[in-house]
Design an enzyme around this catalytic site. Sequence first.
Site, PDB file in Angstrom:
ATOM      1  N   ARG A   1      17.360 -36.372  11.439  1.00 30.58           N
ATOM      2  CA  ARG A   1      17.214 -35.309  10.423  1.00 30.58           C
ATOM      3  C   ARG A   1      15.767 -35.218   9.941  1.00 30.58           C
ATOM      4  NH1 ARG A   1      17.776 -36.142   5.286  1.00 30.58           N
ATOM      5  NH2 ARG A   1      19.559 -37.550   5.435  1.00 30.58           N
TER       6      ARG A   1
ATOM      7  N   TYR B   1      14.294  -7.364   8.238  1.00 32.38           N
ATOM      8  CA  TYR B   1      15.484  -7.811   8.959  1.00 32.38           C
ATOM      9  C   TYR B   1      16.703  -7.844   8.022  1.00 32.38           C
ATOM     10  CZ  TYR B   1      18.595 -10.896  11.553  1.00 32.38           C
ATOM     11  OH  TYR B   1      19.671 -11.438  12.194  1.00 32.38           O
TER      12      TYR B   1
ATOM     13  N   ASP C   1       7.247 -12.316   9.133  1.00 34.18           N
ATOM     14  CA  ASP C   1       8.225 -12.610  10.191  1.00 34.18           C
ATOM     15  C   ASP C   1       7.689 -12.051  11.514  1.00 34.18           C
ATOM     16  OD1 ASP C   1      10.420 -12.629  11.923  1.00 34.18           O
ATOM     17  OD2 ASP C   1      11.874 -12.247  10.321  1.00 34.18           O
TER      18      ASP C   1
ATOM     19  N   LYS D   1      15.000 -15.773  19.588  1.00 38.49           N
ATOM     20  CA  LYS D   1      14.614 -14.554  20.305  1.00 38.49           C
ATOM     21  C   LYS D   1      13.570 -14.887  21.376  1.00 38.49           C
ATOM     22  CE  LYS D   1      17.361 -13.028  17.084  1.00 38.49           C
ATOM     23  NZ  LYS D   1      16.898 -12.568  15.798  1.00 38.49           N
TER      24      LYS D   1
HETATM   25  C1  LIG Z   1      17.238 -12.638  14.439  1.00 39.87           C
HETATM   26  C2  LIG Z   1      16.182 -12.465  13.408  1.00 39.87           C
HETATM   27  C3  LIG Z   1      16.138 -13.302  12.287  1.00 39.87           C
HETATM   28  C4  LIG Z   1      17.185 -14.371  12.014  1.00 39.87           C
HETATM   29  O1  LIG Z   1      17.171 -15.362  12.968  1.00 39.87           O
HETATM   30  P1  LIG Z   1      18.466 -16.263  13.357  1.00 39.87           P
HETATM   31  O2  LIG Z   1      17.923 -17.163  14.395  1.00 39.87           O
HETATM   32  O3  LIG Z   1      19.537 -15.326  13.821  1.00 39.87           O
HETATM   33  O4  LIG Z   1      18.876 -16.970  12.099  1.00 39.87           O
HETATM   34  C5  LIG Z   1      15.096 -13.114  11.389  1.00 39.87           C
HETATM   35  N1  LIG Z   1      14.183 -12.150  11.563  1.00 39.87           N
HETATM   36  C6  LIG Z   1      14.198 -11.323  12.618  1.00 39.87           C
HETATM   37  C7  LIG Z   1      13.153 -10.272  12.759  1.00 39.87           C
HETATM   38  C8  LIG Z   1      15.212 -11.444  13.571  1.00 39.87           C
HETATM   39  O5  LIG Z   1      15.232 -10.603  14.617  1.00 39.87           O
END
Ligand SMILES: *Cc1c(COP(=O)(O)O)cnc(C)c1O
Length: 377
Positions: free
Chosen positions: A46, A98, A170, A195
């Site tokens: 952890r 998002y 982000d 992603k």
């Molecule tokens: C998918 C996504 C998130 C969240 O990510 P998770 O891995 O699903 O928790 C945050 N910001 C953007 C732009 C995303 O496409």
Amino acid sequence: MRFATRALRIGQEPDPKYRAVIQPLYQSSTFAWADLDHIPAIDYTRCQNPNRETLEQVIASLENGTRATVYSSGMSAIGAAFSLLQKGDHLLMATEIYGGTFRIAEKWLPRQGVSVSSFCPHNPLTIRDVIRPESKMLIFETPANPNLRVCDIRAVAAEAKKHGLIVVFDNTFASPALQNPLDLGVDIVVHSTTKYIAGHSDIIGGATVVKDEELGVWLYEYAKAWGCVPSPFDCWLSLRGVKTLGIRMAQHSSNALAVAEFLEKHPGVAKVHYPGLPTHPDHQIAKSQMTSFGGMLAVEFHSVEAARKVAESTKVFILAESLGGVESLIAYPPLMSHATMTEEQRLERGIPPTMLRLSVGIEDPADLIEDLEQALA
Ligand SMILES: *Cc1c(COP(=O)(O)O)cnc(C)c1O
């Protein structure tokens, strides 16, 4: 070392015991102490794990940061950034954000005594209209989800800095291969590594990256305290994925441009949103801050029925939530990524019900175009 080499070599020396070229999977919750006088560098998963540590070093390097922390999801990375907010603080959130970030700001932050206001990222001076003495942080992203508008990262960050805000960005849609926000004035970059970074639709993960040491320690301590850490195997898979980030993004970008150019000419299509098209309203800004334009695009059709029919008729594009994997996906934002918003909130943000979002993969672009052609027929 340059980007592509760093992805392969940062923190990745052959394993000392067997000289394995690929870091072994340290699927262990705990690590033995040699004696009580020496605390091991890594003692409990952890707190840290070798697979996680290597992934963090690579991601920090690719974002031109000094320190990265990885998490069990992109949302926990955003939660870690929001942990810098406390009761009484005020958050500025871009209108284009998002859906998951929007959900936290709507429902969870107010419960903790944090207030939230929106600002338009395309007009950074609107920050002045909502700023308050208790404003502490600003969060934004670009290219925006799902309409692919692009704002000027430097201009938004500079305006936020005039008001002493912590600037969170982000970078999931672009990935560190296409833009590095820490070099443009941002304090904390967050990623959903689910992603493009991991890139193969097989893990859920997140990351924060900073240049500032104090912020880096805070974010690491947050993950350790709350335990929102990824498993060693997810880190191992993410490290395998990130090695090809540069070449994948090049192919995603050229495939998306080919698909966008095809769709733009098709009579069944009302509008294509892709920052790589010269007709895109933010093409010049995109060119000034991105090395290429990525794999995401949005398409508007002449009716909701037409959009739904295309979504349900593709054979190569898979109808599914998410993005950034090697395979092409097609999504309907009102029922997927933006289901938490009301129809009115979506319309305010340029997300009509006639719009589909495409995550263009790395298949042969001729197959992608043929697939869309038959779905539109
Ligand atoms: C998918 C996504 C998130 C969240 O990510 P998770 O891995 O699903 O928790 C945050 N910001 C953007 C732009 C995303 O496409």
